[in-house]
Design a protein around this motif. Sequence first.
Motif, PDB file in Angstrom:
ATOM      1  N   ALA A 492       0.824  -1.202   0.000  1.00 43.19           N
ATOM      2  CA  ALA A 492       0.000   0.000   0.000  1.00 43.19           C
ATOM      3  C   ALA A 492       0.863   1.259   0.000  1.00 43.19           C
ATOM      4  N   VAL A 493       1.947   1.247   0.790  1.00 41.75           N
ATOM      5  CA  VAL A 493       2.827   2.415   0.855  1.00 41.75           C
ATOM      6  C   VAL A 493       3.548   2.628  -0.474  1.00 41.75           C
ATOM      7  N   LEU A 494       4.092   1.556  -1.032  1.00 42.15           N
ATOM      8  CA  LEU A 494       4.837   1.685  -2.285  1.00 42.15           C
ATOM      9  C   LEU A 494       3.930   2.119  -3.431  1.00 42.15           C
ATOM     10  N   ALA A 568      -6.618  -1.648 -19.881  1.00 46.48           N
ATOM     11  CA  ALA A 568      -5.540  -2.546 -20.323  1.00 46.48           C
ATOM     12  C   ALA A 568      -4.402  -2.424 -19.308  1.00 46.48           C
ATOM     13  N   ILE A 569      -3.928  -3.561 -18.802  1.00 46.54           N
ATOM     14  CA  ILE A 569      -2.899  -3.572 -17.764  1.00 46.54           C
ATOM     15  C   ILE A 569      -1.754  -4.478 -18.210  1.00 46.54           C
ATOM     16  N   HIS A 570      -0.571  -3.924 -18.218  1.00 44.37           N
ATOM     17  CA  HIS A 570       0.635  -4.699 -18.505  1.00 44.37           C
ATOM     18  C   HIS A 570       1.456  -4.817 -17.227  1.00 44.37           C
ATOM     19  N   LYS A 571       1.670  -6.046 -16.775  1.00 47.52           N
ATOM     20  CA  LYS A 571       2.416  -6.296 -15.548  1.00 47.52           C
ATOM     21  C   LYS A 571       3.876  -6.574 -15.889  1.00 47.52           C
ATOM     22  N   THR A 572       4.749  -5.822 -15.259  1.00 52.20           N
ATOM     23  CA  THR A 572       6.186  -5.995 -15.513  1.00 52.20           C
ATOM     24  C   THR A 572       6.872  -6.817 -14.431  1.00 52.20           C
ATOM     25  N   GLY A 573       6.151  -7.142 -13.361  1.00 58.31           N
ATOM     26  CA  GLY A 573       6.765  -7.818 -12.233  1.00 58.31           C
ATOM     27  C   GLY A 573       7.062  -6.875 -11.078  1.00 58.31           C
ATOM     28  N   VAL A 574       7.335  -5.613 -11.412  1.00 55.52           N
ATOM     29  CA  VAL A 574       7.595  -4.625 -10.363  1.00 55.52           C
ATOM     30  C   VAL A 574       6.586  -3.478 -10.409  1.00 55.52           C
ATOM     31  N   SER A 575       5.767  -3.418 -11.456  1.00 54.42           N
ATOM     32  CA  SER A 575       4.755  -2.369 -11.538  1.00 54.42           C
ATOM     33  C   SER A 575       3.710  -2.760 -12.569  1.00 54.42           C
ATOM     34  N   ASP A 576       2.599  -2.043 -12.543  1.00 57.73           N
ATOM     35  CA  ASP A 576       1.546  -2.188 -13.553  1.00 57.73           C
ATOM     36  C   ASP A 576       1.528  -0.938 -14.420  1.00 57.73           C
ATOM     37  N   LEU A 577       1.577  -1.140 -15.742  1.00 56.07           N
ATOM     38  CA  LEU A 577       1.298  -0.056 -16.685  1.00 56.07           C
ATOM     39  C   LEU A 577      -0.185  -0.154 -17.012  1.00 56.07           C
ATOM     40  N   TYR A 578      -0.932   0.859 -16.626  1.00 55.74           N
ATOM     41  CA  TYR A 578      -2.393   0.801 -16.579  1.00 55.74           C
ATOM     42  C   TYR A 578      -2.941   1.902 -17.484  1.00 55.74           C
ATOM     43  N   VAL A 579      -3.781   1.518 -18.462  1.00 57.67           N
ATOM     44  CA  VAL A 579      -4.272   2.478 -19.457  1.00 57.67           C
ATOM     45  C   VAL A 579      -5.795   2.381 -19.546  1.00 57.67           C
ATOM     46  N   ALA A 580      -6.457   3.520 -19.469  1.00 55.13           N
ATOM     47  CA  ALA A 580      -7.908   3.600 -19.660  1.00 55.13           C
ATOM     48  C   ALA A 580      -8.194   4.527 -20.831  1.00 55.13           C
ATOM     49  N   LEU A 581      -9.061   4.098 -21.735  1.00 51.17           N
ATOM     50  CA  LEU A 581      -9.421   4.870 -22.913  1.00 51.17           C
ATOM     51  C   LEU A 581     -10.520   5.866 -22.574  1.00 51.17           C
ATOM     52  N   GLY A 582     -10.319   7.114 -22.993  1.00 48.71           N
ATOM     53  CA  GLY A 582     -11.320   8.157 -22.793  1.00 48.71           C
ATOM     54  C   GLY A 582     -12.089   8.435 -24.066  1.00 48.71           C
ATOM     55  N   ASP A 583     -12.494   9.666 -24.234  1.00 45.55           N
ATOM     56  CA  ASP A 583     -13.298  10.050 -25.394  1.00 45.55           C
ATOM     57  C   ASP A 583     -12.408  10.471 -26.557  1.00 45.55           C
ATOM     58  N   GLY A 584     -12.995  10.437 -27.740  1.00 44.42           N
ATOM     59  CA  GLY A 584     -12.309  10.895 -28.936  1.00 44.42           C
ATOM     60  C   GLY A 584     -12.932  12.180 -29.461  1.00 44.42           C
ATOM     61  N   ARG A 585     -12.078  13.095 -29.902  1.00 45.81           N
ATOM     62  CA  ARG A 585     -12.557  14.351 -30.475  1.00 45.81           C
ATOM     63  C   ARG A 585     -11.915  14.568 -31.838  1.00 45.81           C
ATOM     64  N   ASP A 605       0.698  -5.663  -6.769  1.00 46.67           N
ATOM     65  CA  ASP A 605       0.336  -7.050  -6.495  1.00 46.67           C
ATOM     66  C   ASP A 605       0.731  -7.478  -5.090  1.00 46.67           C
ATOM     67  N   ILE A 606       1.684  -6.775  -4.471  1.00 44.73           N
ATOM     68  CA  ILE A 606       2.057  -7.110  -3.095  1.00 44.73           C
ATOM     69  C   ILE A 606       0.869  -6.880  -2.163  1.00 44.73           C
ATOM     70  N   ILE A 607       0.041  -5.897  -2.475  1.00 47.32           N
ATOM     71  CA  ILE A 607      -1.150  -5.649  -1.666  1.00 47.32           C
ATOM     72  C   ILE A 607      -2.029  -6.893  -1.628  1.00 47.32           C
ATOM     73  N   TYR A 608      -2.292  -7.453  -2.797  1.00 54.36           N
ATOM     74  CA  TYR A 608      -3.202  -8.596  -2.866  1.00 54.36           C
ATOM     75  C   TYR A 608      -2.538  -9.874  -2.378  1.00 54.36           C
ATOM     76  N   LEU A 609      -1.222  -9.981  -2.529  1.00 55.16           N
ATOM     77  CA  LEU A 609      -0.514 -11.116  -1.938  1.00 55.16           C
ATOM     78  C   LEU A 609      -0.638 -11.064  -0.419  1.00 55.16           C
ATOM     79  N   GLY A 610      -0.517  -9.875   0.153  1.00 54.51           N
ATOM     80  CA  GLY A 610      -0.675  -9.722   1.592  1.00 54.51           C
ATOM     81  C   GLY A 610      -2.061 -10.124   2.054  1.00 54.51           C
ATOM     82  N   VAL A 611      -3.092  -9.684   1.331  1.00 50.58           N
ATOM     83  CA  VAL A 611      -4.465 -10.039   1.694  1.00 50.58           C
ATOM     84  C   VAL A 611      -4.669 -11.543   1.569  1.00 50.58           C
ATOM     85  N   LEU A 612      -4.094 -12.150   0.527  1.00 48.03           N
ATOM     86  CA  LEU A 612      -4.187 -13.600   0.361  1.00 48.03           C
ATOM     87  C   LEU A 612      -3.596 -14.323   1.562  1.00 48.03           C
TER      88      LEU A 612
END
Length: 633
Positions: A492-494, A568-585, A605-612
């Motif tokens: 959570a902190v990271l 769309a989420i790309h996991k690198t192992g140390v972070s998530d590259l997270y993309v959300a599509l908005g509107d087009g003009r 993912d460490i957050i969810y590993l901890g909860v697990l």
Amino acid sequence: MIEAGHFAAFLALAFSAAQTGLGLRGARDASGLFAKLALLAMAFAFLTIVWAFVRSDFSVELVAAHSHTLKPLAYKIAGTWGNHEGSMALWCLVGIGFGAAGAYLLKTGKPVFEARALGVQGVLNFASLAYLLLASSPFTRLDPAPLQGSGLNPLLQDPALAIHPPMLYLGYVGYSFVFALAAAGLIEGKIDRDWAKTARPWALAAFVPLTFGIALGSYWAYYELGWGGWWFWDPVENASLMPWLIGAALMHSMIVTEKRGSFSAWTALLAVLAFCFSMLGAFLVRSGVLTSVHAFAVDPLRGSLLLGGLLVLGGSALLLFALRAPKLQGGPEWLATSREGALMGNNLVLTVATATVLLGTLFPLIAEAVGQTISVGEPYFNMTFTPIMALALIALPIVQAWSWGKADISSLWKWAAGFAGLVGVFWLAGIGPFDIPLLAGIGLALGLWLIFGAGQEIWRRAKTVDRLPKLPLRVWGMTFAHAGLGLFVMGAVLETSGRTQTTLALEPGQSAQVAGWTMTLDDVRSIEGPNWYADRAHLFAERDGTRTELRPQKRYYPAARMPTTETAIHKTGVSDLYVALGDGRRTAGGPTRWTFEVFVNPLIDIIYLGVLLIGLGAGLSMVDKRKKKAVTS
């Protein structure tokens, strides 16, 4: 079949009434029989609702309002509980299921106590069924039947959301049976070691699914809503967090009652509060008083009935405690510097933390009732909830090694020096090349502190490597849960301190830089699904020789007339590259420019590993039969 299900639900109501009357009179076997019959009847009733959704029987009003022929089968089934009436039917089924499980599994040798517990559970089941059948019936017919349905809320057409509500209900309703056991104990004036030994597995049976249910809801919000975070202090999120916090306090209080015979009144009170907060959660989600993506908005009449039920049942529970708690026997004396004192501090901290969440959740509603508009958000919880919990977590590794009755605190300074040393390391890292903020450094030190404390405690109990496998499962459960809590804090902190957010506006062929990634938009295409159509972007992300394709979507569901975001989420192992599509003009005489929200979320993912690990630890403690003596206390 829906009429047969309707009749079966009334049978379940009658069986629950019989279970109540016979149970409160002390007839253990007869009450248990009717609890099992109620389960059979309600299971059949619920299956008829499921079958109506599977068949797309639009002559049933509930199916017509929340299903569609083009919807995939899995979401047709999930649509059964993806609405107010169906979710209440599931609530009733789970509650009756706990009563039947109690009838089968309770073997304390105290038939009157068991009968009273089944009787109290019968009262709760009867009340839930009466509300279902008289105010929120899922069995209503339409005549004439429409040719097509309106479809399920698109936000709920997701695998995680198909599992999330049943998991939460297992937790919420599970605490109703813990309350039933507490009520039976209060009536007899005995909340003692035997009671705690009986009730503890049931408390864990509620805590484990509630933990996983909250995690599933959090992860769904993370990847589905496009907000880029994992917790938003949404009122309905808070509604599930409050019984979880009280449930955690209850589990620890039960340890003292089971081991020492102390905390009888506290344990009973926490069991009552866990039930009350579960009822409050049901009211907040279904009454329509909250605006949330998680809430079911219903009419004011049903909201008033839910509020009345909450006040009557919750008030009766608290009144029973107030009348009977003074007659409970206390255990041996203990000092503040003992394991009992530490666990009492744990109870107080978790209760106060719950109160801060309750205040932050209800205060906007209270202000609105008097004509004011006040928003309570993340800053409030960061200033109240976070420091309260931090103090408890700092003390946890220290006090878990304390003895019962009176602890040796001569080594306290060593523990204090150890934590100060960890903070110092991260503080130096913060002013050095790693650029870690001071508060984030303290949070990371706290997470490592908890993991170290969990490891130190299990080593203290085992003393040698060959004795580790011989430790009871509940000791391993404690270790996993506390270590998982440490991982959660670190994650959570990271994630919170290291998250980056960027808004991009790109035309096809254009590129932009985000946190070291080169984002290039290839194109945006229109696609169709079974019951939706969407714009889907094709993005390429490159960094340090790594190239990946991301395909975020913006969907529209014609039946529900509602858009959704598919990230769309790309996991690198140390972070998530997270993309959300908005509107087009579309620019004048040029191509369409599309907006994107891009987040880089480190180590989420460490957050969810901890909860697990927290859930796994609680599960291990639940299945530990304790047939043999522990290696050490």
